[in-house]
Design a protein around this motif. Structure first.
Motif, short mmCIF file in Angstrom:
data_model
loop_
_atom_site.label_atom_id
_atom_site.label_comp_id
_atom_site.label_asym_id
_atom_site.label_seq_id
_atom_site.Cartn_x
_atom_site.Cartn_y
_atom_site.Cartn_z
N CYS A 184 0.31 -12.81 -15.86
CA CYS A 184 0.37 -13.50 -14.57
C CYS A 184 1.25 -12.74 -13.59
O CYS A 184 0.94 -12.64 -12.40
CB CYS A 184 0.87 -14.90 -14.79
N THR A 185 2.36 -12.18 -14.10
CA THR A 185 3.22 -11.37 -13.23
C THR A 185 2.43 -10.19 -12.68
O THR A 185 2.46 -9.90 -11.48
CB THR A 185 4.43 -10.86 -14.04
N ILE A 186 1.69 -9.51 -13.58
CA ILE A 186 0.91 -8.36 -13.14
C ILE A 186 -0.17 -8.79 -12.15
O ILE A 186 -0.37 -8.17 -11.11
CB ILE A 186 0.30 -7.65 -14.37
N GLY A 187 -0.84 -9.91 -12.47
CA GLY A 187 -1.90 -10.40 -11.58
C GLY A 187 -1.36 -10.72 -10.19
O GLY A 187 -1.96 -10.34 -9.18
N ALA A 188 -0.22 -11.39 -10.15
CA ALA A 188 0.36 -11.76 -8.85
C ALA A 188 0.77 -10.51 -8.08
O ALA A 188 0.65 -10.46 -6.85
CB ALA A 188 1.55 -12.68 -9.06
N ASN A 189 1.25 -9.50 -8.79
CA ASN A 189 1.65 -8.27 -8.10
C ASN A 189 0.44 -7.46 -7.66
O ASN A 189 0.53 -6.69 -6.70
CB ASN A 189 2.58 -7.44 -8.98
N ILE A 190 -0.69 -7.63 -8.38
CA ILE A 190 -1.92 -7.00 -7.88
C ILE A 190 -2.32 -7.67 -6.57
O ILE A 190 -2.72 -7.00 -5.61
CB ILE A 190 -3.05 -7.11 -8.93
N ALA A 191 -2.15 -9.00 -6.51
CA ALA A 191 -2.43 -9.70 -5.25
C ALA A 191 -1.52 -9.19 -4.15
O ALA A 191 -1.88 -9.21 -2.97
CB ALA A 191 -2.26 -11.21 -5.45
N GLN A 192 -0.32 -8.73 -4.54
CA GLN A 192 0.63 -8.24 -3.54
C GLN A 192 0.39 -6.77 -3.19
O GLN A 192 0.95 -6.25 -2.23
CB GLN A 192 2.05 -8.41 -4.09
N SER A 193 -0.49 -6.10 -3.99
CA SER A 193 -0.58 -4.64 -3.87
C SER A 193 -1.17 -4.11 -2.55
O SER A 193 -1.03 -2.92 -2.31
CB SER A 193 -1.38 -4.08 -5.04
N CYS B 255 9.81 -2.70 -12.27
CA CYS B 255 8.92 -1.61 -11.90
C CYS B 255 8.27 -1.90 -10.55
O CYS B 255 7.80 -3.01 -10.31
CB CYS B 255 7.85 -1.43 -12.99
N THR B 256 8.26 -0.90 -9.68
CA THR B 256 7.70 -1.11 -8.34
C THR B 256 6.18 -1.11 -8.35
O THR B 256 5.55 -1.35 -7.33
CB THR B 256 8.18 -0.01 -7.38
N HIS B 257 5.58 -0.85 -9.50
CA HIS B 257 4.13 -0.86 -9.60
C HIS B 257 3.64 -2.31 -9.64
O HIS B 257 3.18 -2.84 -8.63
CB HIS B 257 3.69 -0.07 -10.83
N LEU B 258 3.81 -2.98 -10.77
CA LEU B 258 3.33 -4.35 -10.86
C LEU B 258 4.34 -5.30 -11.49
O LEU B 258 3.96 -6.33 -12.05
CB LEU B 258 1.99 -4.39 -11.62
N GLY B 259 5.60 -4.97 -11.40
CA GLY B 259 6.61 -5.97 -11.71
C GLY B 259 7.02 -6.11 -13.16
O GLY B 259 7.73 -7.06 -13.51
N CYS B 260 6.58 -5.20 -14.05
CA CYS B 260 7.10 -5.25 -15.42
C CYS B 260 8.54 -4.75 -15.41
O CYS B 260 9.03 -4.25 -14.40
CB CYS B 260 6.26 -4.40 -16.35
N ILE B 261 9.21 -4.88 -16.55
CA ILE B 261 10.59 -4.41 -16.63
C ILE B 261 10.60 -3.04 -17.29
O ILE B 261 10.19 -2.90 -18.44
CB ILE B 261 11.45 -5.38 -17.47
N ALA B 262 11.07 -2.03 -16.54
CA ALA B 262 11.12 -0.69 -17.09
C ALA B 262 12.34 -0.58 -18.01
O ALA B 262 13.42 -1.05 -17.67
CB ALA B 262 11.22 0.34 -15.97
N GLY B 263 12.13 0.03 -19.16
CA GLY B 263 13.25 0.22 -20.09
C GLY B 263 13.94 1.56 -19.81
O GLY B 263 13.30 2.50 -19.35
#
Lengths: 542, 166
Positions: A201-210, B98-106
């Motif tokens: 969901c985090t990734i999906g929402a950030n795709i919406a923000q992309s 991460c500035t790509h899609l918001g995961c946490i970079a280690g």
């Protein structure tokens, strides 16, 4: 009170018990008792306004007058009932949606859309609720089955040229249903509030923000931040939390199913109005044989004796077209009731049986509780989004928004750009089509594999020019190269074959093959940190 | 006869329309005003899901006294998804989102940040080395609060290389 001869003859039942006029006049208690005695019959007659139909014509009348049966045409072409014509995919989808609605409502009884409670209620459903695990498994398998069947159904409709005039817009509605199905799947997998849920969901929402990737490059994010707005609308916050969970829940259980039901209704209605499934026109009608053809239909009623003025006529349908359709297209058709009904019931039973089997033997996974601090490594989406995830790993905006939009738009426009008349309902347009499809499949396969091999071995622009502006990568990345190659190839096919249908076959085949290759690649060959591995067994352990 | 004078080819087209009569005009006006009214109501209603207040907690957080971060130290604050560094020029902090899609970079021992979701790789100062990330990792605003504690505001980004001299 007069009952018309027609009505009497088509209802296979005795006419309802008639109260004698003398009794009616007396009124009072005897009439009341007589009504009471007749209650089961009169009640049933008021609900089902036709008797048990015993003749083909009565059954046709039943299909015509019954709300639930009238989605079928009265008569159905023999070809439409053949498995090879449709593989039953549309009906299977409908059944799966029914199963999903049913099991979904059951799950709603125990599921709680709150951050602190959602995961625990999932555990309850799995370990405590009677048959909860079974119902949840079925819900999951039916959801996966629906996504798979939507893909297959789309491919079937495309390759049989069933999108041709007058069915262009129904193909577009099909596209909407495709997107809605994916939306339902996506909103569904946030709800368990496990690791997959949270990070997907985090990734999906950030795709919406992309779209910010684009607006940032143009320097207009401060004044026009479409990406940010989309994310805020989806999440109700800047991160995935309680607000997002409720929003996804509302979308999943109310908004999307309602919209999907509406679109599916229009989809099916249009199939009926467009004359059933697409099928080749019959050039030489075969001689009528068999008992079905002997009593052709309700449109050719046997003349009745007597004064025409006392006969009852019904308006059957208003049809498009210049000439009366009487007697046409009746050859090779059989009554939908019971033939199509049996086919539908068989498919429904088969689909349900498969779902029960899968649900019983294969458990739906539940990962550990959502942890906003550490994503899974690798964090992989469900199989149908893995091709997209691979695209997104080149550029968030292009892979997540740009390319999907181009693909959906391109697919939706196919019926408007390919208007060649051809035999509808025939697979891949004969010899030439089969050749084009094979050549294209080979090209698409080799090109996609080559591109992936290149990217894995040599990297992409940033590996060679570290300071390269992002906007160049957004527009020149393996995903856009792939799409461009497919478009060029399809235009080449137009030039070579002088046929837009052949070109459409090429384009569609390109995307299907690339989708399969990318999905396979991301499933098997992507490991921790989205690095390439030959097999998951080689992933480093930590 | 008047029919002959008209453009018959045009009339035969399925798109041909007679000029609107007064009755048609009033009917169309009624329908379109209904459409406009419902459209306006719909757009107005859609304002509701756009939040004007966000539920998140304060982005400005105290992270303890500067002595907690001695020179040469690297400190991970997982709650804030933040790495605090202290080098010769001063204190600075880099967000691990991460500035790509918001995961946490280690962050590995060599100082390189790696994102598990889509393979972005960042240099120790946050610059993109590889992968789909469109911008470097964010440097986070730091300051001193009146009680002497360090203050970070995770909502405010500062240009790469901005340090808090200590």
């Amino acid at each position: 009170m007069t009952t018309t001869p027609v009505e009497k003859s088509i209802n296979g039942r005795q006419p309802p018990v008639e109260v004698s006029p003398a009794l009616e006049e007396r009124g009072g208690l005897p009439a009341f008792l007589a009504n009471l005695k007749a209650l089961p019959d009169t009640a049933r007659d008021s609900v089902v306004r036709h008797g048990v139909p015993t003749s083909d014509r009565a059954r046709s009348q039943t299909v015509f007058s019954n709300f639930f049966l009238h989605v079928m045409s009265v008569r159905v072409h023999l070809r439409s009932l053949k498995f090879s014509a449709t593989m039953g995919l549309g009906i299977i989808l409908l059944v799966l949606f029914g199963i999903l609605t049913f099991t979904g409502i059951l799950l709603m009884v125990y599921y709680k859309p709150a951050v602190d409670l959602a995961y625990d209620s999932m555990k309850d459903i799995i370990y405590v609720v009677p048959s909860g695990r079974f119902i949840r498994n079925i819900h999951r398998w039916a959801a996966h089955g629906m996504v798979l069947c939507v893909f297959l159904h789309m491919a079937r409709v495309f390759y049989t040229a069933a999108y041709k005039k007058p069915r262009e817009f129904n193909w577009v509605i099909g596209m909407a249903l495709f997107v809605l199905t994916l939306g339902l799947s996506f909103t569904g997998y946030l709800l368990p509030w496990d690791q997959l849920a949270f990070w997907a969901c985090t990734i999906g929402a950030n795709i919406a923000q992309s779209p910010r990737e684009l607006t940032d490059a143009l320097g207009i994010t401060a004044s026009l931040d479409i990406g940010g707005m989309q994310k805020e609308l989806l999440l109700g916050a800047h991160y995935v939390g309680q607000e997002a969970l409720v929003r996804f829940y509302v979308l999943h259980v109310v908004v999307l199913p309602l919209v999907l039901t509406l679109f599916a209704a229009v989809h099916i209605w249009r199939i009926r109005k467009d004359g059933g499934l697409a099928k080749p026109a019959e050039t030489v009608p075969p001689r009528p044989t068999g008992k079905d053809v002997e009593a052709p239909s309700m449109t050719a009623m046997t003349p009745k004796q007597g004064d025409p003025s006392t006969r009852t006529w019904g308006l059957m349908a208003l049809m498009k077209g210049r000439t009366p359709a009487v007697g046409k297209e009746l050859r090779n058709t059989i009554p939908a009731y019971p033939n199509a009904l049996y086919a539908i019931a068989a498919l429904a039973m088969l689909t349900t049986a498969v779902m029960l089997f899968l649900g019983y033997f294969f458990d739906a996974p539940l990962k550990e509780l959502a942890n906003p601090g550490i994503p899974e490594n690798p964090a992989k989406a469900p199989w149908y989004f893995l091709g997209l995830q691979e695209m997104v790993s080149y550029s968030a905006f292009m892979g997540g928004v740009g390319i999907p939009a181009v693909v959906i738009l391109g697919l939706a426009l196919i019926p408007y750009l390919d208007r060649e008349r051809e035999i509808p309902g025939r697979w891949i347009c004969g010899q030439e089509g089969i050749r084009v499809a094979w050549q294209t499949a080979l090209f698409s396969f080799l090109f996609t594999v080559a591109l992936l091999t290149f990217t894995v071995n040599f990297g992409w622009l940033r590996n060679w020019f570290l300071e390269i502006p992002q906007i160049i990568i957004t527009f020149v990345n393996p995903g856009t190269v792939l799409v461009t190659a497919f478009i060029v190839w399809s235009l080449g096919i137009i030039g070579k074959t002088r046929s837009t249908r052949m070109s459409a076959i090429a384009l569609f085949t390109c995307f299907i093959v690339a989708f399969v290759v990318l999905t396979y690649f991301a499933t098997v060959h992507r490991g921790p940190n989205w690095d390439f591995y030959w097999w998951p067994s080689q992933w480093p352990t930590h | 006869m008047s029919k002959l004078s008209r453009n018959s080819a045009l009339e035969e087209s399925p798109r041909f329309q007679e000029p609107a009569s007064r009755r048609d005009f009033l009917g169309l006006a009624a329908i379109w005003s209904a459409v406009a009214a419902f459209g306006a109501a719909l757009i107005g209603s859609l304002r509701l899901p756009m939040p004007s207040v966000f539920p998140e907690s304060n982005s400005r957080v105290k992270i303890g006294h500067p002595e907690r971060y001695p020179k040469g130290s690297v400190t991970h604050l997982p709650e804030l998804r933040l790495w605090v560094f202290h080098d010769a020029k001063g204190l600075y902090s880099i967000s691990s989102i991460c500035t790509h899609l918001g995961c946490i970079a280690g962050r590995s021992a060599d100082g390189i940040f790696r994102c598990p979701c889509h393979g972005s790789i960042f240099a120790p100062d946050g610059k993109v080395l590889q992968g789909p990330a469109p911008t470097p990792l964010h440097w986070i605003a730091m300051g001193l609060s009146p009680d002497g504690q360090l203050l970070v505001d995770t909502a405010i980004n500062v240009p790469l290389g901005t340090r808090l001299p200590v």
